[in-house]
Design an enzyme around this catalytic site. Structure first.
Site, PDB file in Angstrom:
ATOM      1  N   GLY A 123       0.825  -1.202   0.000  1.00 26.22           N
ATOM      2  CA  GLY A 123       0.000   0.000   0.000  1.00 26.22           C
ATOM      3  C   GLY A 123       0.856   1.247   0.000  1.00 26.22           C
ATOM      4  N   SER A 124       0.466   2.231  -0.794  1.00 29.42           N
ATOM      5  CA  SER A 124       1.123   3.539  -0.810  1.00 29.42           C
ATOM      6  C   SER A 124       2.613   3.403  -1.186  1.00 29.42           C
ATOM      7  CB  SER A 124       0.915   4.212   0.556  1.00 29.42           C
ATOM      8  OG  SER A 124       1.305   5.549   0.506  1.00 29.42           O
TER       9      SER A 124
END
Ligand SMILES: *[C@@H]1O[C@H](CO)[C@@H](O)[C@H](O)[C@H]1NC(C)=O
Ligand SMILES: *[C@@H]1O[C@H](CO)[C@@H](O)[C@H](O)[C@H]1NC(C)=O
Ligand SMILES: *[C@@H]1O[C@H](CO)[C@@H](O)[C@H](O)[C@H]1NC(C)=O
Length: 278
Positions: A123-124
């Site tokens: 994520g991210s």
């Protein structure tokens, strides 16, 4: 390579402890020649806090299906991943991407992981690294499912800085043609002509950290790498949930655009596992 040595130590220490986390999580009911999922944390996180985060569902998946998960920890201050330096953006360049590739190789030899079933998610910042790994170590990875990242090479530092933030990319101003983005990928591993991981790309339309335009740039990049059209072959509204649209670009690229969702889109274990074939 200090980082990967430290990590290997962590991996070895964990072999003595069943079902405990020291960078690697081996469930009690691990299957023979297990699949491997590499779960890559976001900024201001670590292997341990990501593992303990109840919104990150991969431990449950591992317990349920008997695959192994490896949780790399970033060595950088602020603990984002280095997706800006030449080292990390090159096959065998010696940066964070290679440290993670070494963990995959270690898990294959130490845990008899099936090398044909190695998957990457994040994520991210972990999603940015997922794209970078797909570009730099395609030979190791079967499929990627990433949440709220940017195209591989988008965060490049023009001065070669390690772990640099890139405002042009985060703001969605780094735009290029599909062919240009494809070339960025090819240049990270010159001469490579083998199989590449299939890419599942999630992004929220209300992302205020990594502008939604980055979704378009990622789709351009990977459709071009796979030599397929930027027009979806299939577009399914309200899938896998209300307000999300799933766009298929042939069998190897899937975009999931989440209307009204900010940074970062929550992980959907089932949908990612389906993409991986788990
Ligand atoms: C940010 O990334 C873009 C490519 O996405 C690159 O052209 C630019 O030089 C980078 N900015 C800095 C300050 O390095
Ligand atoms: C795309 O086409 C090029 C040139 O024909 C080929 O070398 C490459 O392997 C193809 N890529 C994929 C992922 O099939
Ligand atoms: C996750 O994906 C699955 C499979 O596509 C779907 O059935 C489920 O409703 C999704 N869950 C959420 C919370 O979006």
């Amino acid at each position: 390579m200090l980082f990967s040595v430290l990590v290997l130590t962590g991996l070895m220490a964990s072999t003595a402890m069943a079902a405990s986390l020291t960078y690697v999580y081996k469930p009690d009911n691990v299957v023979e020649n297990p699949p491997l999922v590499v779960v890559i944390h976001s900024c201001q996180s670590s292997a341990q806090s990501y593992f303990q985060n109840s919104a990150i569902p991969w431990r449950q998946g591992s317990d349920k299906k008997g695959y192994i998960t490896v949780w790399p920890s970033s060595p950088n201050s602020g603990t984002c991943w280095d997706v800006s330096s030449k080292q990390s953006l090159s096959h065998l360049g010696g940066g964070d991407s290679q440290a993670i590739a070494n963990m995959i190789l270690y898990a294959i030899s130490e845990y008899k992981v099936d090398p044909e079933r190695v998957y990457v998610t994040g994520g991210s910042s972990g999603a940015m690294m997922s794209n970078v790994l797909a570009a730099t170590y395609p030979e190791l990875i079967k499929a990627v499912s990433l949440y709220s990242g940017v195209a591989a090479g988008c965060f490049v530092s023009s001065s070669g800085g390690v772990d640099q933030w890139n405002n042009s990319c985060s703001g969605g101003q780094s735009q290029a043609t599909p062919e240009k983005w494809k070339q960025v990928v090819l240049d990270m591993y010159p001469g490579y002509d083998g199989p590449r991981p299939k890419m599942q790309i999630w992004h929220g339309s209300a992302d205020g950290t990594l502008a939604p335009q980055n979704y378009q740039e990622e789709i351009k990049q990977w459709t071009a790498v796979f030599n397929v059209s930027q027009e979806p072959t299939e577009s399914v509204q309200n899938s896998p949930k209300q307000g999300y649209t799933t766009n298929n670009f042939g069998d190897s690229v899937q975009g999931i655009y989440a209307q009204g969702v900010g940074h970062s889109v929550p992980s959907n274990l089932t949908a990612s596992e389906i993409w991986f074939g788990l």
